[in-house]
Design an enzyme around this catalytic site. Structure first.
Site, PDB file in Angstrom:
ATOM      1  N   HIS A  24       0.687  -1.260   0.353  1.00 21.64           N
ATOM      2  CA  HIS A  24       0.398   0.055   0.209  1.00 21.64           C
ATOM      3  C   HIS A  24       1.113   1.133   0.219  1.00 21.64           C
ATOM      4  O   HIS A  24       1.433   1.468   0.653  1.00 21.64           O
ATOM      5  CB  HIS A  24      -0.828  -0.257   1.219  1.00 21.64           C
ATOM      6  CG  HIS A  24      -2.177   1.026   1.758  1.00 21.64           C
ATOM      7  ND1 HIS A  24      -1.888   2.014   2.658  1.00 21.64           N
ATOM      8  CD2 HIS A  24      -2.474   1.830   0.217  1.00 21.64           C
ATOM      9  CE1 HIS A  24      -2.457   2.960   2.574  1.00 21.64           C
ATOM     10  NE2 HIS A  24      -3.611   3.031   0.821  1.00 21.64           N
ATOM     11  N   GLU A  51       0.305  -0.463  -4.908  1.00 25.70           N
ATOM     12  CA  GLU A  51      -0.604   1.087  -4.597  1.00 25.70           C
ATOM     13  C   GLU A  51       0.393   1.746  -5.407  1.00 25.70           C
ATOM     14  O   GLU A  51       0.679   2.336  -3.825  1.00 25.70           O
ATOM     15  CB  GLU A  51      -1.553   0.621  -3.606  1.00 25.70           C
ATOM     16  CG  GLU A  51      -2.935   1.112  -3.460  1.00 25.70           C
ATOM     17  CD  GLU A  51      -3.070   2.013  -2.880  1.00 25.70           C
ATOM     18  OE1 GLU A  51      -4.068   2.995  -3.208  1.00 25.70           O
ATOM     19  OE2 GLU A  51      -1.875   2.946  -2.297  1.00 25.70           O
ATOM     20  N   ASP A  53      -0.910   6.432  -5.462  1.00 28.82           N
ATOM     21  CA  ASP A  53      -2.641   7.153  -5.685  1.00 28.82           C
ATOM     22  C   ASP A  53      -2.309   8.640  -6.740  1.00 28.82           C
ATOM     23  O   ASP A  53      -0.712   8.493  -6.642  1.00 28.82           O
ATOM     24  CB  ASP A  53      -2.354   8.227  -4.617  1.00 28.82           C
ATOM     25  CG  ASP A  53      -2.523   7.301  -3.303  1.00 28.82           C
ATOM     26  OD1 ASP A  53      -3.733   6.568  -3.302  1.00 28.82           O
ATOM     27  OD2 ASP A  53      -1.926   6.671  -2.509  1.00 28.82           O
ATOM     28  N   HIS A  66      -0.538  11.212  -1.976  1.00 26.54           N
ATOM     29  CA  HIS A  66      -1.470  10.465  -1.294  1.00 26.54           C
ATOM     30  C   HIS A  66      -2.469  11.892  -0.723  1.00 26.54           C
ATOM     31  O   HIS A  66      -4.076  11.746  -1.209  1.00 26.54           O
ATOM     32  CB  HIS A  66      -1.392   9.463  -0.363  1.00 26.54           C
ATOM     33  CG  HIS A  66      -2.780   9.209   0.570  1.00 26.54           C
ATOM     34  ND1 HIS A  66      -3.387  10.154   1.766  1.00 26.54           N
ATOM     35  CD2 HIS A  66      -3.921   8.655   0.340  1.00 26.54           C
ATOM     36  CE1 HIS A  66      -4.469   9.539   1.712  1.00 26.54           C
ATOM     37  NE2 HIS A  66      -4.395   8.383   1.219  1.00 26.54           N
ATOM     38  N   GLU A 134      -4.731   3.543  -8.119  1.00 20.70           N
ATOM     39  CA  GLU A 134      -5.785   5.057  -8.078  1.00 20.70           C
ATOM     40  C   GLU A 134      -5.319   6.393  -7.985  1.00 20.70           C
ATOM     41  O   GLU A 134      -4.603   6.932  -8.140  1.00 20.70           O
ATOM     42  CB  GLU A 134      -5.591   4.722  -6.270  1.00 20.70           C
ATOM     43  CG  GLU A 134      -6.788   5.343  -5.230  1.00 20.70           C
ATOM     44  CD  GLU A 134      -7.039   6.236  -4.352  1.00 20.70           C
ATOM     45  OE1 GLU A 134      -6.594   5.329  -3.422  1.00 20.70           O
ATOM     46  OE2 GLU A 134      -7.910   6.870  -3.960  1.00 20.70           O
TER      47      GLU A 134
HETATM   48  O1  G3P Z   1      -6.088   0.692  -2.200  1.00 23.52           O
HETATM   49  C1  G3P Z   1      -6.944   1.295  -1.039  1.00 23.52           C
HETATM   50  C2  G3P Z   1      -7.125   2.645   0.157  1.00 23.52           C
HETATM   51  O2  G3P Z   1      -5.471   3.335  -0.737  1.00 23.52           O
HETATM   52  C3  G3P Z   1      -7.420   3.781  -0.342  1.00 23.52           C
HETATM   53  O3  G3P Z   1      -7.184   4.652   0.793  1.00 23.52           O
HETATM   54  O4  G3P Z   1      -6.912   6.313   1.757  1.00 23.52           O
HETATM   55  O5  G3P Z   1      -5.149   4.596   1.582  1.00 23.52           O
HETATM   56  O6  G3P Z   1      -6.172   5.469  -0.368  1.00 23.52           O
HETATM   57  P1  G3P Z   1      -5.445   6.292   0.855  1.00 23.52           P
HETATM   58 CA    CA Z   2      -4.997   4.979  -2.457  1.00 20.05          CA
END
Ligand code: G3P
Ligand code: CA
Length: 274
Positions: A24, A51, A53, A66, A134
């Site tokens: 993550h 993962e 953002d 993020h 994301e």
């Molecule tokens: O991938 C799931 C997660 O990233 C969603 O929440 O706030 O960490 O972007 P967040």
């Molecule tokens: Ca995320």
């Protein structure tokens, strides 16, 4: 003689071969989130999936971060004290390039930069890793879906091999996920959230995954998601977040989830092994 504890579901019996572990924001328990160092740390831990953002700067560059402000994870307040609230969208890529996005996590990461999406994709590619991307807060960045697709294409991430095995695009915004699906129906997509069971069929039209917080799910919910087929004719999957300890990892594996997203992916992998 010890007590033999039998797995409660067929899925648990299958061990972790069927459960994808995703780092993550990279291996963000150990390295500054969403930096190349976090991608590399996941790689050195043997974790294939990362993962991230994606957002957009004032001058239109795609960057990996993020929060929608730069304050928590960089030295922006020191460098630009009069630019509160330090929104990503108020800074140019040249300004963002000057920020230290590593020191907050530890002196050894001093000087780590906020990567562009291009730099990030190149590093994931170099490491032979896979990407759960994301689209963060797309309501702030009109048209970002098209822009991301162009970047993915330029960087070689929309060829059949990447699309089939190495890329998933997700968002908390159903509109954003739907937009990606409509433009490139071959791309695997995920909706972030926990829709009511009755609403799941409408999500199954454009999302291959329903990706909820682990605090919101049960074995019954996962079963209801799995009962539906997504746009590619396969059962909808569940990747749950953010699971950072062994007990919770084993619990959600018992629910039958397909993926576990974790800041400490090595802890999760070791917990669900075999
Ligand atoms: O991938 C799931 C997660 O990233 C969603 O929440 O706030 O960490 O972007 P967040
Ligand atoms: Ca995320």
């Amino acid at each position: 003689m010890g007590v033999l504890v039998l797995p409660t579901t067929a899925h648990a019996a299958a061990g972790n071969d069927r459960t994808t572990v995703v780092a993550h924001r990279g291996a963000s328990a150990y390295a500054p989130e969403n930096t190349l160092a976090a991608v590399d740390r996941a790689h050195s831990l043997g974790i294939d999936w990362v993962e991230n953002d994606v957002q957009r700067t004032k001058d239109g560059a795609l960057v990996v971060l993020h929060d929608t402000t730069l304050a928590r994870t960089t030295n922006v307040e020191q460098l630009y004290p009069d630019r509160s609230p330090w929104n990503v969208s108020d800074f140019t890529s040249a300004e963002i390039r000057k920020l230290d996005a590593g020191s907050w996590k530890g002196a050894q990461y001093a000087g780590a930069r906020i990567p562009t999406l291009h730099e990030y994709l190149r590093r994931v590619e170099r490491n032979d890793q896979k990407l759960l991307m994301e689209i963060k807060s797309p309501e702030l960045y009109p048209g970002i879906e098209d822009q991301i697709l162009v970047q993915l294409l330029k960087d070689g991430w929309l060829d059949p091999g990447h699309v089939k095995n190495r890329l998933i695009v997700q968002s908390f915004s159903a509109n954003s996920v739907r937009a990606v699906h409509l433009r490139r129906p071959d791309i695997k997509t995920g909706f972030l959230g926990t829709p009511a069971a009755a609403d799941l069929p409408s999500y199954a039209k454009f999302a291959d995954q329903i990706n909820p917080s682990h605090t919101t799910i049960s074995a019954d919910y996962v079963k209801k998601v799995h009962a539906l087929k997504g746009p590619h004719g396969k059962p909808l999957e569940v990747f749950t977040w953010t699971v950072n300890d062994a007990d919770t990892a084993r619990k959600v594996m018992g629910y039958g989830v397909d993926g576990i997203i974790s800041n400490a992916p090595d802890v999760v992998r070791d917990a669900i092994k075999g």
